[in-house]
Design an enzyme around this catalytic site. Structure first.
Site, mmCIF file in Angstrom:
data_model
loop_
_atom_site.group_PDB
_atom_site.id
_atom_site.type_symbol
_atom_site.label_atom_id
_atom_site.label_comp_id
_atom_site.label_asym_id
_atom_site.label_seq_id
_atom_site.Cartn_x
_atom_site.Cartn_y
_atom_site.Cartn_z
ATOM 1 N N SER A 1 0.829 -1.200 0.000
ATOM 2 C CA SER A 1 0.000 0.000 0.000
ATOM 3 C C SER A 1 0.864 1.250 0.000
ATOM 4 C CB SER A 1 -0.964 -0.026 1.185
ATOM 5 O OG SER A 1 -1.850 1.071 1.146
ATOM 6 N N ASP B 1 -1.284 0.867 -4.433
ATOM 7 C CA ASP B 1 -2.495 0.068 -4.640
ATOM 8 C C ASP B 1 -3.678 0.942 -5.061
ATOM 9 O OD1 ASP B 1 -2.842 1.193 -2.112
ATOM 10 O OD2 ASP B 1 -3.925 -0.524 -1.314
#
Length: 561
Positions: free
Chosen positions: A44, A198
Site C-alpha cells: 500500500s 495500490d
C-alpha cells in the site's frame, strides 16, 4: 494463496499472468464476480517490506469487528496447509482469470459519477508511484477525454518504489508529487496527481499563482465532497466521514441539504460497513434508505469514495471529480485553491494539522500504551493556551459506539477526543497500520471578506500547528521524553529515538563545530547522517534558526550536497 483455496475446492479468480489489480478494482471485482470474499497483498502506502494481506467480505469491504478477530483466530488454529499446484488448479477450472469485462465495468462505474462532463480541459500529469494507478486513474481520466500524461520515471510497476523519496509512496507526503511536478513544468500542465501503489489514496498538486501547492487530505476531502453533492440525483444525499476528518466537510454537507454521519471510526472499512448495512437492512444508525442516497465517503488520509459499488477508497472517481472541478475553475481564471477559499468565506476557515510520533518495536508499543493510559487517567484541563471543555473516550461502552465486541474493536476505538475553547479540537490515537501515535488538531475562524482570507488562513494554520505541538509536548512528557520546539518540525517519518538523538547531540555538536570551522562542520555532519536523513532533519533546523538567526545560512549550508 490460490493453491490453498483450490485444494479446498474454492474457485479463485486471479489477474492475468503478469498483470496487477488495484485495491479499489479488487473491491469492485468481488461484487462483480459474486465472490464470497477477496484477498489483496500489498505494501500500500508503506515501505516495500511492509507487504501485508487485506481480506474482503462478499460485499467488497474489509471485515470489521468482531468478524476480523474471528478470522484471525481461524488462521491461528490451522494445523496443516493443503495445496494444489497452480497448473493442476487451472486445468481443473479452480483458478481462472478475471475477465476483462470486470475492468471495463469498473471504468464505466467511475465515469458515471461525472458531474460536469462538459468540463474536461485540464492537462494532468499523473504518477502511479510504480503501482497500479495507471490501470485506474489514468484509464478513467483518459476515457473521460482528459489529457493525462503519465510520469515516465514512475510508470513502471516496481514494488521496491525505486524513485519514490525514502521509498515511502504515501500521497500524504508532498514529496511524492515532486517528479510529477517537474514533468508538469515541462509539458505545461497545471494539475498533478499521484496514487499510492495500490491506487486507493490520492495526492493532488495545484499550480496556483505560479506556485505549486500540495493539497492536504482534508482539502481533497472537502473538494471531492462538494463536487459529489453537485447535481446529485437523490433528494437527500448521504455523506460519510471519519471523526478525524475536517469538520468543513460537515459544514458543506449540511449547507447542501445532505445528511451526514461524521464520527465514523478511523479506517475506510467503516465507510464500507455503512454501505453494506444500508444495502442489506435499509438502515445505518439513524439513516433510513438504500445505497442510492450515497454521495461520498471521505477520510483525512487522502481516501475518498464516490460510488457505492466499490466498498473501499478509490482514487479514480475522486480524481475525475477534481479534474472536472479544476477544468471549470480554469475557465473563470481560478484554481482548486481559489475554490477552497470560496468555501472558507461561506463556512469559516477550518485548518487541520496532523502530526505523528513514530515509536518502533516493543518499547515503542509500550510507550504508546502508556501515553493512552496516562491521558485516560489524567486528562488535561488545558492544552496550550486553550481550556478543555469536554473530552471523550471512544472505548467508553456507555458512549455512542456501545459495547466492545472484540479486542479488534477495542483497538479500533482506542481514540481520545478533546473539545477546546475557541471551536478547536484535538484527537489522539495509535495508528492501526504503523508504529506511531497520531495527533489530529483542528482550529477554526470566521472570515469577513475575500481579502481577509490569506491572513486568516495563515493565523489559523499557525494556531493549529502550535496547538498540535503543545499537545505533543505534553504527550511526550508523560513518558519522560523532552524535545525542543524546533525538533517538532523534523519530518514525521523519523522515529522519536532519532529525533531525540538529532536534537540533543547532532545539532548541538554541529553548531559548536560551525562556530569554529564551517567546512569542518559540514564534513562532520555528512559522516553522521546520509543525504536522506539530512533532508528529514533540515526542516527542524530551518525552524531552529528562523529567518533572523545570525549564522543561520551557514548552518543550513551544511545540509547542501
Amino acid at each position: 494463496a490460490a493453491e490453498i483455496y483450490a485444494a479446498h475446492e474454492i474457485t479463485v479468480y486471479l489477474p492475468p499472468e503478469g498483470a496487477v489489480l488495484s485495491t479499489p478494482e479488487h473491491s469492485f471485482a468481488v461484487r462483480a464476480l459474486n465472490a464470497d470474499g477477496g484477498l489483496v497483498i500489498s505494501a500500500s502506502h508503506n515501505p516495500p517490506d511492509d507487504n501485508g494481506s487485506k481480506f474482503y467480505h462478499h460485499h467488497g469491504g474489509q471485515l470489521v469487528p468482531p468478524f476480523d478477530e474471528e478470522m484471525g483466530a481461524w488462521v491461528s488454529d490451522a494445523e496443516r496447509i493443503e495445496r494444489m499446484s497452480l497448473d493442476r488448479a487451472v486445468a481443473n477450472g479452480l483458478v481462472r482469470e478475471i475477465p476483462s469485462s470486470v475492468h471495463d465495468a469498473y471504468i464505466e462505474q467511475n465515469l458515471a459519477v461525472s458531474r460536469t462532463p462538459e468540463h474536461r480541459g485540464t492537462h494532468i500529469v499523473f504518477s502511479p508511484l510504480h503501482g497500479t494507478g495507471d490501470t485506474t486513474v489514468v484509464d478513467v481520466l483518459q476515457s473521460a477525454g482528459f489529457t493525462c500524461t503519465v510520469e515516465p520515471t514512475q510508470a513502471k510497476h516496481d514494488g521496491t518504489f525505486p524513485t519514490v523519496p525514502f521509498q515511502v509512496p504515501n500521497p500524504e507526503q508532498p514529496a511524492t508529487l515532486n517528479a510529477a511536478i517537474e514533468t508538469a513544468n515541462t509539458v505545461g500542465a497545471t494539475l498533478v496527481m499521484a496514487c499510492d501503489p495500490d491506487a486507493d489514496r490520492l495526492g493532488v498538486g495545484v499550480l496556483h499563482r505560479d506556485k505549486w501547492i500540495a493539497l492536504s487530505g482534508n482539502e481533497i476531502a472537502v473538494l471531492v465532497c462538494a463536487a459529489a453533492l453537485q447535481h446529485h440525483p437523490h433528494p437527500e444525499p448521504l455523506v460519510l466521514k471519519t471523526e478525524v476528518t475536517s469538520s468543513l466537510v460537515s459544514r458543506i454537507a449540511e449547507a447542501s441539504g445532505a445528511r451526514i454521519i461524521e464520527d465514523l471510526l478511523v479506517g475506510f472499512k467503516y465507510i464500507g460497513e455503512a454501505l453494506y448495512l444500508l444495502e442489506r437492512k435499509g438502515r445505518f444508525r439513524e439513516i433510513d434508505g438504500t445505497v442510492d442516497c450515497f454521495a461520498v465517503g471521505v477520510e483525512e488520509s487522502h481516501g475518498v469514495l464516490v460510488h457505492a459499488d466499490i466498498r473501499d477508497k478509490d482514487a479514480a472517481g475522486g480524481a475525475l471529480l477534481l479534474a472536472e472541478l479544476a477544468s471549470k475553475a480554469a475557465l473563470e481564471g481560478q484554481t482548486l485553491v481559489d475554490l477552497l477559499d470560496a468555501f472558507f468565506l461561506l463556512h469559516g476557515v477550518v485548518h487541520n494539522h496532523t502530526t505523528s510520533t513514530v515509536m518502533k518495536g516493543a518499547v515503542g508499543r509500550s510507550q504508546i500504551e502508556a501515553i493512552m493510559a496516562s491521558f485516560r487517567d489524567q486528562p488535561p484541563s488545558r492544552i496550550g493556551n486553550r481550556r478543555v471543555l469536554n473530552w471523550f473516550d471512544r472505548q467508553d461502552e456507555s458512549g455512542p459506539f456501545g459495547a466492545i465486541v472484540s479486542e479488534t474493536a477495542r483497538s479500533s476505538r482506542n481514540m481520545l477526543v478533546f473539545e477546546l475553547e475557541g471551536d478547536a479540537r484535538i484527537l489522539l490515537r495509535p495508528s492501526g497500520t504503523e508504529p506511531k501515535a497520531k495527533i489530529y488538531a483542528e482550529t477554526t475562524a470566521d472570515v469577513a471578506s475575500v481579502d481577509d482570507i490569506p491572513l486568516t488562513r495563515k493565523q489559523t494554520a499557525d494556531a493549529c500547528k502550535v496547538l498540535a505541538q503543545d499537545f505533543c509536548t505534553d504527550m511526550l512528557a508523560r513518558i519522560d521524553i523532552s524535545l525542543p520546539a524546533w525538533a517538532m518540525d523534523i519530518n514525521d517519518i523519523v522515529s522519536i529515538e532519532d529525533k531525540v538523538h538529532w536534537s540533543q547531540h547532532i545539532v548541538p555538536t554541529l553548531i559548536q563545530k560551525r562556530n569554529i570551522d564551517p567546512l569542518d562542520a559540514k564534513e562532520w555532519l555528512w559522516k553522521q547522517l546520509d543525504s536522506a536523513s539530512l533532508s528529514l532533519l533540515r526542516p527542524g533546523v530551518v525552524a531552529l534558526v528562523g529567518p533572523w538567526e545570525e549564522g543561520g545560512d551557514e548552518l543550513l549550508a551544511c545540509f547542501d550536497p
